[in-house]
Design a protein around this motif. Sequence first.
Motif, PDB file in Angstrom:
ATOM      1  N   SER A 103      12.529  44.249  42.494  1.00  0.00           N
ATOM      2  CA  SER A 103      11.088  44.166  42.289  1.00  0.00           C
ATOM      3  C   SER A 103      10.649  42.721  42.052  1.00  0.00           C
ATOM      4  O   SER A 103       9.666  42.256  42.640  1.00  0.00           O
ATOM      5  CB  SER A 103      10.684  45.050  41.103  1.00  0.00           C
ATOM      6  OG  SER A 103       9.306  44.955  40.865  1.00  0.00           O
ATOM      7  N   ASP A 104      11.410  41.991  41.216  1.00  0.00           N
ATOM      8  CA  ASP A 104      11.074  40.595  40.941  1.00  0.00           C
ATOM      9  C   ASP A 104      11.198  39.750  42.205  1.00  0.00           C
ATOM     10  O   ASP A 104      10.387  38.849  42.454  1.00  0.00           O
ATOM     11  CB  ASP A 104      11.992  40.037  39.852  1.00  0.00           C
ATOM     12  CG  ASP A 104      11.719  40.665  38.500  1.00  0.00           C
ATOM     13  OD1 ASP A 104      12.594  40.541  37.615  1.00  0.00           O
ATOM     14  OD2 ASP A 104      10.640  41.260  38.334  1.00  0.00           O
ATOM     15  N   SER A 107       8.277  40.488  44.500  1.00  0.00           N
ATOM     16  CA  SER A 107       7.065  39.930  43.896  1.00  0.00           C
ATOM     17  C   SER A 107       7.034  38.412  44.036  1.00  0.00           C
ATOM     18  O   SER A 107       5.975  37.815  44.223  1.00  0.00           O
ATOM     19  CB  SER A 107       6.982  40.327  42.419  1.00  0.00           C
ATOM     20  OG  SER A 107       6.902  41.733  42.283  1.00  0.00           O
ATOM     21  N   ALA A 108       8.201  37.774  43.927  1.00  0.00           N
ATOM     22  CA  ALA A 108       8.259  36.318  44.021  1.00  0.00           C
ATOM     23  C   ALA A 108       7.998  35.839  45.441  1.00  0.00           C
ATOM     24  O   ALA A 108       7.621  34.688  45.643  1.00  0.00           O
ATOM     25  CB  ALA A 108       9.618  35.812  43.543  1.00  0.00           C
ATOM     26  N   LYS A 264       5.097  46.312  51.273  1.00  0.00           N
ATOM     27  CA  LYS A 264       4.319  46.773  50.118  1.00  0.00           C
ATOM     28  C   LYS A 264       4.753  48.163  49.699  1.00  0.00           C
ATOM     29  O   LYS A 264       4.853  48.467  48.510  1.00  0.00           O
ATOM     30  CB  LYS A 264       2.828  46.765  50.455  1.00  0.00           C
ATOM     31  CG  LYS A 264       1.958  47.204  49.273  1.00  0.00           C
ATOM     32  CD  LYS A 264       0.482  47.174  49.599  1.00  0.00           C
ATOM     33  CE  LYS A 264      -0.337  47.615  48.391  1.00  0.00           C
ATOM     34  NZ  LYS A 264      -1.777  47.638  48.677  1.00  0.00           N
ATOM     35  N   ARG A 267       7.849  47.913  47.772  1.00  0.00           N
ATOM     36  CA  ARG A 267       7.564  47.440  46.428  1.00  0.00           C
ATOM     37  C   ARG A 267       6.953  48.556  45.570  1.00  0.00           C
ATOM     38  O   ARG A 267       7.330  48.745  44.411  1.00  0.00           O
ATOM     39  CB  ARG A 267       6.606  46.247  46.498  1.00  0.00           C
ATOM     40  CG  ARG A 267       6.337  45.580  45.150  1.00  0.00           C
ATOM     41  CD  ARG A 267       5.288  44.494  45.310  1.00  0.00           C
ATOM     42  NE  ARG A 267       5.665  43.543  46.354  1.00  0.00           N
ATOM     43  CZ  ARG A 267       4.813  42.710  46.910  1.00  0.00           C
ATOM     44  NH1 ARG A 267       3.535  42.725  46.553  1.00  0.00           N
ATOM     45  NH2 ARG A 267       5.216  41.872  47.841  1.00  0.00           N
ATOM     46  N   GLN A 268       6.036  49.309  46.168  1.00  0.00           N
ATOM     47  CA  GLN A 268       5.421  50.411  45.434  1.00  0.00           C
ATOM     48  C   GLN A 268       6.444  51.487  45.103  1.00  0.00           C
ATOM     49  O   GLN A 268       6.413  52.081  44.025  1.00  0.00           O
ATOM     50  CB  GLN A 268       4.273  51.004  46.262  1.00  0.00           C
ATOM     51  CG  GLN A 268       3.059  50.090  46.385  1.00  0.00           C
ATOM     52  CD  GLN A 268       2.005  50.650  47.319  1.00  0.00           C
ATOM     53  OE1 GLN A 268       2.299  51.434  48.214  1.00  0.00           O
ATOM     54  NE2 GLN A 268       0.768  50.237  47.130  1.00  0.00           N
ATOM     55  N   GLU A 271       8.455  50.295  42.220  1.00  0.00           N
ATOM     56  CA  GLU A 271       7.661  50.424  41.002  1.00  0.00           C
ATOM     57  C   GLU A 271       7.561  51.878  40.564  1.00  0.00           C
ATOM     58  O   GLU A 271       7.616  52.198  39.373  1.00  0.00           O
ATOM     59  CB  GLU A 271       6.258  49.842  41.226  1.00  0.00           C
ATOM     60  CG  GLU A 271       6.222  48.324  41.371  1.00  0.00           C
ATOM     61  CD  GLU A 271       6.671  47.624  40.103  1.00  0.00           C
ATOM     62  OE1 GLU A 271       6.422  48.163  39.010  1.00  0.00           O
ATOM     63  OE2 GLU A 271       7.283  46.545  40.205  1.00  0.00           O
TER      64      GLU A 271
END
Length: 601
Positions: A103-104, A107-108, A264, A267-268, A271
């Motif tokens: 996730s990091d 996001s980065a 995305k 990523r979702q 999360e």
Amino acid sequence: MSEAQVQSETVELIEVLHVEDESDFADLTATFLEREDDQFTVETATSAEEGLERIRDHPPDCVVSDYNMPGMNGLEFFRAVRERYPDLPFILFTGKGSEAIASDAISAGVTDYLQKGSGTEQYELLANRIRNAVRTRRETQRVDRQQQLMRLTEFAGDTGGWELDRESGTILLTAGSRRIIGRPDQTEISLEEGIALFHPDDREEIQHTLTRAFETGEEQHNTWRLQPGDGDERLIDMTITPVVESGGRVTKLRGAGHDITDRKERRQELEMHKTIIEALTDAVYVLDEEGRFTYVSDELVELVGYDRETILGSTPSLIKDEDAVERAEHHLGRLLSSDGPETVQFEVTIQPCDGDPIVCEDHMGVLPYEGDEFDGSVGTLRDITERKERTRELERQNARLEDFASIVSHDLRNPLMTAQGRLELAQADCDSPHLDEVGDAVDRCQALIDDLLTLAQSGNAVGTTEPVTLSELAEECWQTTPGADATLAVETDQTISADWSRLQQLFENLFRNAVNHGGREVTVTVGELADGFYVADDGAGISDEDHDDIFEAGYSTADDGTGFGLTIVKEIVEAHGWEIHVTDSEASSARFEITGVETAH
């Protein structure tokens, strides 16, 4: 062969820098990559600091980096690279572990994230990710260098490109753009049509961005929701580059988009998984293919009492005895068999760092994997110690009930049978009304014993259910009901799902209750309800003040009643999952309604 043909067939090399503190693994990865595709040339560095020096001397086409390294970790290394080379492809290639790292990383803004595996397939996948990342960057650079109309070539990004002319307000589309919006033959659209392809909530921002690019001459970047003709909404990361004429005026805007919908969504999804795990009250664990903990939730840390650092990397033998470990391995074998279940659930005892053993319910499954390479397992542990103790207490209570039933059936019934025999002998010798009273008392004691045994032995248990026709069972039960001139009226042809013997007890007790309280000429009716049935009589009825008490054990309004008949009825009803209510019948007499009954098909 012409020179152009030779150039078109020339292999374009891809230079890769692999930063990995495990030099043996780095060399192995380089070997596999270069064997996978002769385009690749791979250099290695054993630290992030060394990697930065290599990049400063000669930037590669792509950087592949581990995460856990001494000194600067993979994400810190990525940020240092991005400061100087903002578009250099960077792939984080790290061991299995925390979803938080993935996730990091996403996001980065890393180009891609890939977990190491145990098979050669990981290198094929890594090679494909490198090729895609380098191809995307080179296409972007080629478009930037050429600064040509996008009618002739694909713009950077998998959505293609476009060019907006300020004077005419028309947009020229590349083949990629036409494909993504579902208009393969339309090379030109108006500005209004182009903006209308996006989500209504994004259109005003798009117009402002285009105006800002024309007025300032500065490159613009944003993410918008494209709604092409097929209705499948895509998330587009768009870069808009102004074309400045010699006089300093912006005459055109060129756009290049990247479809980041899948990124995305990943990523979702990460999360979502993280949120689900955090919301679970059960302890969660993940084991790798070697059976070592790679992830444990806070609940598991609290359950076993060890700190997280001690658990991670350890095997379950840290918290389980040998028998429990073997049992888990047996169930894992079932999961991995070709015809095995997707998940298994079994009982296991956990030995925490301090304190008494904890009985847990282990719900285990395997992680998704391709081919023959097993990637590990995942599971949850639920503390059922209190439930087990309640079960043991119920077993102890049942044992006491069985002892009680034995005493009642043997130690009390035998003396009563002896008393009854002696009473008959006494009645033969002399005629006394007192002896008749003694006989009634003995009969009552026998009835009490029968009802107590029924309560003690059956409890709330229901055996196998089967289709039961109410009319047939009611007629059968009526034959054993002493009632002189009493009448049975059956007004239902229902077939329900029930335990035959327990339902027989229910009818017999309700019929005896009706005859005992309604008189020997009473009429008893068995009728149908929308979700059940009823038993009613035309006797004296039940007073309102007795409605709440009649199901209590020992409560009876008849002189010769035991007070347990309706208690037994209620237990049978509740054991089936039904409900019972007493009301007044049409003749203002007693009516027992049983609802929540399942009809048999």
